[in-house]
Design a protein around this motif. Structure first.
Motif, PDB file in Angstrom:
ATOM      1  N   ASN A  39       0.819  -1.226   0.000  1.00  0.00           N
ATOM      2  CA  ASN A  39       0.000   0.000   0.000  1.00  0.00           C
ATOM      3  C   ASN A  39       0.848   1.269   0.000  1.00  0.00           C
ATOM      4  O   ASN A  39       0.333   2.358  -0.221  1.00  0.00           O
ATOM      5  N   GLU A  40       2.177   1.110   0.255  1.00  0.00           N
ATOM      6  CA  GLU A  40       3.005   2.326   0.338  1.00  0.00           C
ATOM      7  C   GLU A  40       3.730   2.620  -0.973  1.00  0.00           C
ATOM      8  O   GLU A  40       4.253   3.713  -1.168  1.00  0.00           O
ATOM      9  N   VAL A  41       3.794   1.639  -1.879  1.00  0.00           N
ATOM     10  CA  VAL A  41       4.541   1.875  -3.120  1.00  0.00           C
ATOM     11  C   VAL A  41       3.580   2.182  -4.268  1.00  0.00           C
ATOM     12  O   VAL A  41       2.447   1.721  -4.294  1.00  0.00           O
ATOM     13  N   ASP A  42       4.082   3.005  -5.213  1.00  0.00           N
ATOM     14  CA  ASP A  42       3.226   3.295  -6.379  1.00  0.00           C
ATOM     15  C   ASP A  42       3.566   2.381  -7.551  1.00  0.00           C
ATOM     16  O   ASP A  42       2.962   2.440  -8.614  1.00  0.00           O
ATOM     17  N   ARG A  43       4.573   1.532  -7.366  1.00  0.00           N
ATOM     18  CA  ARG A  43       4.928   0.580  -8.437  1.00  0.00           C
ATOM     19  C   ARG A  43       5.838  -0.496  -7.848  1.00  0.00           C
ATOM     20  O   ARG A  43       6.402  -0.291  -6.782  1.00  0.00           O
TER      21      ARG A  43
ATOM     22  N   ARG B 124       1.661  -7.473  -9.952  1.00  0.00           N
ATOM     23  CA  ARG B 124       1.768  -6.007  -9.992  1.00  0.00           C
ATOM     24  C   ARG B 124       3.091  -5.553 -10.599  1.00  0.00           C
ATOM     25  O   ARG B 124       3.211  -4.433 -11.086  1.00  0.00           O
TER      26      ARG B 124
END
Ligand code: DER
Length: 229
Positions: free
Chosen positions: A75-79, A113
């Protein structure tokens, strides 16, 4: 022994593909564990800077802490730039059966992901068709394992509850659930079967990884060679 040597070769080859600044998905299992160790070496010797790692299990979190690899969460990373993980079977279309270590629920979250999902296996994992050498793991809610088992039988499977070795009773996953290992004779339509199984009420995730793999690094029996599929 040759299999361990193959695991080391592919783990090292995969770890060398990580670049500074990347967000890396850390897989689970014995081959991924070696990769985490090689990654830790590169962080410790200063070769790799400001990487962040997303673990797929308690196993990978503990190893990352041990080898000084900074951890973050989904939930903290955008990729996720690259995910590196093992497999129990790889078919010619690079579809997988995973879950030998009962970690496939969080593995699929991370592996699916990732921009690039790299599989690291020794050559014994290559199969003509999925299901021919390995039972299909299915993570299930404990209160539903009997009815889920019956639904899996309707799909042609023969389920068995995975029992623990160093704990009395069944294996309990990192999410607190149970695992059914399901015998299918030969899985020729993995995409359809993956959907059908995940549609059963009480199923969290199954070990079919279809259309997710970008690259397979295979440790070959002749020792140092790593082939790419
Ligand atoms: O549990 C898992 O999905 C592991 O990645 C497994 O598939 C491979 O584990 P191994 O590298 O120890 O054979």
């Amino acid at each position: 022994d040759p299999v361990t040597h193959m695991k080391h070769e592919v783990a090292k080859a995969a770890a060398s593909r990580v670049q500074s600044g990347m967000v890396v998905g850390l897989g689970s299992g014995s081959t991924a564990a070696l990769m985490i160790q090689y990654l830790g070496d590169r962080v410790r010797n200063g070769e790799l800077t400001n990487i962040q790692a997303v673990p797929t299990s308690f196993q990978s979190s503990v190893l990352a802490n041990e080898y000084g690899i900074p951890l973050t969460t989904l939930n903290e990373v955008d990729r996720i730039d690259i995910a590196i993980d093992g497999a129990d079977e790889v078919d010619p279309q690079r579809n997988l059966i995973k879950g030998g270590g009962a970690c496939h629920t969080r593995e699929k979250l991370v592996d699916a992901r990732a921009e690039q999902f790299i599989v690291v296996v020794d050559s014994s994992k290559l199969v003509e068709a999925l299901g021919t050498t390995f039972l299909l793991p299915v993570e299930v809610l404990p209160e539903a394992y009997i009815q889920v088992g019956k639904a899996l039988e309707k799909l042609g499977g023969k389920p068995e509850l995975r029992m623990a070795v160093k704990k009395a009773g069944p294996v309990v996953t990192d999410q607190g659930n149970l695992v059914l290992d399901v015998k299918f004779d030969r899985i020729d339509q993995p995409a359809e079967l993956e959907k059908a199984i995940n549609n059963i009420p009480g199923v969290l995730e199954n070990g079919l990884f279809v259309g997710l793999t970008d690259l397979v690094l295979v440790g070959e029996v002749d020792g140092d060679r790593v082939s790419v599929r």
